[in-house]
Enzyme design. Structure first.
Site, PDB file in Angstrom:
ATOM      1  N   TYR A 112       0.856  -1.187   0.000  1.00 22.99           N
ATOM      2  CA  TYR A 112       0.000   0.000   0.000  1.00 22.99           C
ATOM      3  C   TYR A 112       0.889   1.233   0.000  1.00 22.99           C
ATOM      4  O   TYR A 112       1.859   1.308   0.746  1.00 22.99           O
ATOM      5  CB  TYR A 112      -0.889   0.004   1.244  1.00 22.99           C
ATOM      6  CG  TYR A 112      -1.754   1.233   1.392  1.00 22.99           C
ATOM      7  CD1 TYR A 112      -2.788   1.499   0.490  1.00 22.99           C
ATOM      8  CD2 TYR A 112      -1.552   2.135   2.436  1.00 22.99           C
ATOM      9  CE1 TYR A 112      -3.596   2.624   0.637  1.00 22.99           C
ATOM     10  CE2 TYR A 112      -2.356   3.265   2.581  1.00 22.99           C
ATOM     11  CZ  TYR A 112      -3.379   3.502   1.678  1.00 22.99           C
ATOM     12  OH  TYR A 112      -4.177   4.616   1.823  1.00 22.99           O
ATOM     13  N   LYS A 169       4.126   8.728   9.100  1.00 26.57           N
ATOM     14  CA  LYS A 169       3.851   8.117  10.400  1.00 26.57           C
ATOM     15  C   LYS A 169       4.873   8.524  11.488  1.00 26.57           C
ATOM     16  O   LYS A 169       4.781   9.630  11.973  1.00 26.57           O
ATOM     17  CB  LYS A 169       3.695   6.611  10.230  1.00 26.57           C
ATOM     18  CG  LYS A 169       2.529   6.327   9.250  1.00 26.57           C
ATOM     19  CD  LYS A 169       1.967   4.947   9.216  1.00 26.57           C
ATOM     20  CE  LYS A 169       0.672   4.929   8.394  1.00 26.57           C
ATOM     21  NZ  LYS A 169       0.735   4.258   7.117  1.00 26.57           N
ATOM     22  N   ASP A 221       9.293   2.702   0.059  1.00 24.71           N
ATOM     23  CA  ASP A 221       8.236   3.354   0.831  1.00 24.71           C
ATOM     24  C   ASP A 221       8.386   2.887   2.276  1.00 24.71           C
ATOM     25  O   ASP A 221       7.948   1.801   2.650  1.00 24.71           O
ATOM     26  CB  ASP A 221       6.867   2.985   0.264  1.00 24.71           C
ATOM     27  CG  ASP A 221       5.727   3.664   1.027  1.00 24.71           C
ATOM     28  OD1 ASP A 221       5.977   4.187   2.132  1.00 24.71           O
ATOM     29  OD2 ASP A 221       4.592   3.646   0.519  1.00 24.71           O
TER      30      ASP A 221
HETATM   31  C1  LIG Z   1       0.191   4.775   5.759  1.00 29.98           C
HETATM   32  C2  LIG Z   1       0.990   4.524   4.524  1.00 29.98           C
HETATM   33  C3  LIG Z   1       0.984   5.407   3.432  1.00 29.98           C
HETATM   34  C4  LIG Z   1       0.050   6.571   3.360  1.00 29.98           C
HETATM   35  O1  LIG Z   1       0.297   7.518   4.351  1.00 29.98           O
HETATM   36  P1  LIG Z   1      -0.891   8.529   4.757  1.00 29.98           P
HETATM   37  O2  LIG Z   1      -0.238   9.458   5.715  1.00 29.98           O
HETATM   38  O3  LIG Z   1      -1.974   7.677   5.347  1.00 29.98           O
HETATM   39  O4  LIG Z   1      -1.316   9.203   3.507  1.00 29.98           O
HETATM   40  C5  LIG Z   1       1.854   5.163   2.378  1.00 29.98           C
HETATM   41  N1  LIG Z   1       2.668   4.100   2.379  1.00 29.98           N
HETATM   42  C6  LIG Z   1       2.703   3.230   3.404  1.00 29.98           C
HETATM   43  C7  LIG Z   1       3.667   2.090   3.373  1.00 29.98           C
HETATM   44  C8  LIG Z   1       1.845   3.394   4.490  1.00 29.98           C
HETATM   45  O5  LIG Z   1       1.832   2.488   5.481  1.00 29.98           O
END
Ligand SMILES: *Cc1c(COP(=O)(O)O)cnc(C)c1O
Length: 444
Positions: free
Chosen positions: A153, A276, A248
């Site tokens: 994701y 995060k 990511d």
């Molecule tokens: C949470 C997440 C996102 C998106 O971040 P948001 O702050 O919710 O837009 C993108 N990549 C990964 C791996 C994530 O866990």
């Protein structure tokens, strides 16, 4: 165990009333879909406050929390140092729309901590960071195709909301309505842990691929830990074909350690994405790379990217204080030790559980996940057990009744924070033992 029994009076009357109000004025009653309990049934708990490892709902019920706002709260809720720093920052003004010292200090911390990067740009969410990083990759390479992996994701960026085909590289088909087919057609989806499929795709379309984006520690569809050799193959393929490798690390960055997966696996991506933890509970995202690549961004280069609240002093201060506290308190080592204890205690409960419930605890540092109906750790979305959600719904609600909150989805992971203790981990294990007993007596 019967769920949603109508005759019993609600144990959360205030929460239920608030959620009914929410459903009138907000789609599904929530501002992010998985909060709606769709994966486990029932009505979401409405939170009034949180502190340390505990959240309290509007009915005054307390829960030992392993969600941690889905990853950011590595120090726990309402950490005193973060609160004090944020409060002081607020008094100096919440946003200037001009350079400020906390954004420069946080940038210096990130650049010093993460292998192979020289510059970073801050945005306000992980999604925004991914979107900007991919635009930069396309602008810098002059290519359009992006490769992602099934089960990873990357936020709700249009062209990354695409699912996998059946194991072979497929043209991306949107998972969401509202994503134009022409955008999804610029995405290629590969299965995780499949070197041959990646090699095949590069052999066919290597000259058109701008970037390969991957969660090096995939943590949004279970915890699908990768073989280092697989990640190394991606590094090699990108180098050979002139594509950029994007890690990511929105979840893994500054959670598994200051250098993220890049340091752990000793593989340097061209671009790294953070979110995060780096925001310490405030809306922050970031993307980073070598100066030669980052200089393609406006105002130096022709790739446009901007943000009214980007780098605002309050969010930057929350992030900075979080990272400095982790360093000062020996945070990552302590989290690894607590994670190891969780693996041992919760793992023992799972091992003793009835045969039809056999499950496997997967863990990386302070991130953990239970893979149901299997004793081997899955490495790809294709290897996931589809019936996991049925057991999990019962386990989840039993835990919640016992005052322990895991994520309301069988495929979302749990998080430890520095506010959790060994006793908290034992409480989780004990609650899980009775939850499994509840499942084994409720299933025919
Ligand atoms: C949470 C997440 C996102 C998106 O971040 P948001 O702050 O919710 O837009 C993108 N990549 C990964 C791996 C994530 O866990």
């Amino acid at each position: 165990m019967k769920l949603g029994t109508k005759s019993a009076p609600s144990k959360r009357p205030h929460g239920d009333a608030w959620f009914a109000r929410a459903q009138k004025v907000t789609p599904g009653g929530v501002n992010s879909p998985v909060r709606a309990f769709g994966g486990v049934g029932g009505t979401p708990i409405v939170i009034r406050s949180a502190s340390g490892a505990i959240v309290v709902d509007v009915d005054g019920r307390e829960y030992l929390d392993f969600v941690g706002s889905w990853g950011p709260l590595i120090l726990g809720h309402a950490h005193p140092k973060v609160l004090a720093a944020v409060e002081a920052a607020c008094r100096r003004g919440t946003s200037y729309g001009a350079p400020c010292t906390p954004e420069i200090e946080l940038a210096e911390e990130v650049v010093a901590a993460y292998p192979g990067i020289e510059q970073v740009r801050f945005v306000s969410s992980g999604t925004e960071a991914v979107m900007s990083a991919v635009r930069l990759a396309r602008g810098a390479t002059g290519r359009d195709l992006v490769v992602k992996f099934s089960g990873c994701y990357h936020g709700h960026v249009d062209y990354l909301l695409v699912a996998a085909g059946s194991g072979l590289a497929t043209l991306g088909a949107p998972t969401s309505k509202g994503v134009p087919a022409v955008l999804a057609a610029l995405t290629r989806v590969l299965p995780l842990d499949d070197t041959a499929a990646a090699e095949r795709l590069f052999a066919e379309e290597g000259t058109k691929i701008a970037a390969v984006i991957i969660e090096p520690v995939p943590a949004n569809n279970g915890l699908l830990l990768q073989r280092p050799e697989f990640l190394q193959t991606l590094r090699t393929l990108c180098d050979k074909h002139g594509a950029l490798l994007i890690f990511d690390e929105v979840i893994s960055g500054f959670r598994i350690g200051p250098g993220g997966a890049a340091a752990h696996y000793k593989i340097k991506p061209d671009l790294a994405i953070f979110g995060k933890v780096i925001g310490g509970g405030m809306p922050v995202g970031a993307f980073a790379g070598k100066r030669a690549l980052m200089r393609n961004l406006a105002p130096e280069g022709g790739v446009y990217q901007a943000g009214t609240l980007s780098g605002n002093p309050v969010a930057m201060t929350a992030g900075l204080t979080t990272l400095r506290t982790l360093q000062k308190d020996d945070g990552w080592r302590r989290l690894e030790a607590l994670g190891a204890y969780l693996e041992q205690t919760v793992g023992a409960v799972l091992a003793e559980s009835p045969a039809q419930l056999k499950a496997r605890l997967c863990r990386f540092g302070s991130m953990f996940w239970i893979a149901w109906h299997t004793e081997t750790a899955p490495r790809s979305a294709e290897a996931l057990e589809p019936h996991a959600a049925e057991v999990y719904g019962v386990v989840f609600h039993s835990l919640l009744e016992q005052g322990v909150a895991l994520a309301p989805s069988a495929f979302e992971i749990g998080f430890l924070s520095l506010a959790h203790t060994k006793r908290d981990v034992e409480r989780l294990a004990e609650a899980l033992r009775s939850a499994l007993f509840a499942v084994s007596t409720s299933t025919p």
